[in-house]
Design an enzyme around this catalytic site. Sequence first.
Site, PDB file in Angstrom:
ATOM      1  CB  SER A   1      -4.580  -8.034  -0.864  1.00 46.10           C
ATOM      2  OG  SER A   1      -3.304  -7.482  -0.612  1.00 46.10           O
ATOM      3  CB  THR A   2      -5.114  -4.337   2.202  1.00 44.28           C
ATOM      4  OG1 THR A   2      -3.936  -4.199   1.412  1.00 44.28           O
ATOM      5  CG2 THR A   2      -5.024  -3.428   3.414  1.00 44.28           C
TER       6      THR A   2
ATOM      7  CG  HIS B   1      -1.599 -10.377  -1.872  1.00 41.37           C
ATOM      8  ND1 HIS B   1      -2.255  -9.301  -2.453  1.00 41.37           N
ATOM      9  CD2 HIS B   1      -1.567 -11.343  -2.828  1.00 41.37           C
ATOM     10  CE1 HIS B   1      -2.589  -9.612  -3.698  1.00 41.37           C
ATOM     11  NE2 HIS B   1      -2.189 -10.843  -3.945  1.00 41.37           N
TER      12      HIS B   1
ATOM     13  CG  MET C   1      -4.133  -0.867  -3.051  1.00 46.47           C
ATOM     14  SD  MET C   1      -2.868   0.134  -2.257  1.00 46.47           S
ATOM     15  CE  MET C   1      -2.524   1.305  -3.573  1.00 46.47           C
TER      16      MET C   1
ATOM     17  CG  ASP D   1      -3.063 -10.676  -7.617  1.00 45.86           C
ATOM     18  OD1 ASP D   1      -3.030 -11.173  -8.765  1.00 45.86           O
ATOM     19  OD2 ASP D   1      -2.710 -11.290  -6.586  1.00 45.86           O
TER      20      ASP D   1
END
Length: 354
Positions: free
Chosen positions: A176-177, A202, A295, A298
């Site tokens: 993600s991030t 993401h 973050m 998930d």
Amino acid sequence: MGNNIRVLIVDDSAVVRQTLESILSAAPGIEVMGTASDPYVAAERLKTEVPDVITLDLEMPRMDGLTFLQKLMRQHPIPVVICSSVAERGTANALKALEYGAVEIITKPKVGTKQFLEESSIRLVDKIRAAAMARPKPVISTPIKVRPKLDADVVIPMGRPQTLTTTEKVCLVGASTGGTEALRVFLEQLPPGCPPVAIVQHMPEHFTAAFANRLNGICEITVKEAKDGDPMLRGQALIAPGDKHMLLKRSGARYFVEIKEGPLVSRHRPSVDVLFRSGARYGGANVVAAIMTGMGDDGAKGMKELFDAGAYTIAQDEASCVVFGMPQEAIKAGGVHKVMALTQIAGEIVRTCR
């Protein structure tokens, strides 16, 4: 107020500025420091006050967002979240912004729609929090009250792993991030003929195709946005399309991916938990999985399910993560065999799959 995440909104649209300000101001732990109609107004504001996070449009009349981002990162680095309309011509610029130092991309709000209020506002607040956490100094954030966070059951029910009739190894990755650059490092290190790779990053709808094309141009392996029914092939990485879930499936000895609609899982679509659970069911011990910077949590439950099904699981270490959220949660859940630096993951996967 002192512990709040302070946000400066930079967008030439008054409607967008008002919408973003309304959503962010309503979230506990977030304070809108101010708004600016273009980068020149923002620059003047930055002379007297420094925000924790800036939301930035890419297309503005007096100075475009990319130019401002470059100047900002050279002179006074601040976490920046790109807020861009989903348009084909804009996706390359949005990906370029990630290279210049932006930490997140969100789609510009569709004002007044029920779906936006229920889904996009939650994702928007989460991404602002993720951007703030990417800074060296700690940031205290207060959870917001939202609808119950759904797990992978809503897309793929729990089930026992299928009896395996193949020894073909497959690799599953979630990020993600900070994941766009982490995936670039990872995929550039994979050699031709590596095990098949399926990735959930993401990212909004329409951005994943441009992201995959950029990686395909710099990697030795083939990288493409996944389509429903795509086979898992050696020397190829499939990236889940934005706003769709991706599942690993198997027919006999052949692995392929299924792309499907569905609600947000762990507040995301695509969701790492969905990919990992499908891997536990249809791949089991034939799977090698890695969870990277991001973050939230998930992928943590899905990785534990992979671990229990006999898969080999890897988490990126804290030192090489932009945000040590998802890997940390997977480690806490007891689903990780090995924790290692980003630059070591590709080699470990190749060695494991031999």
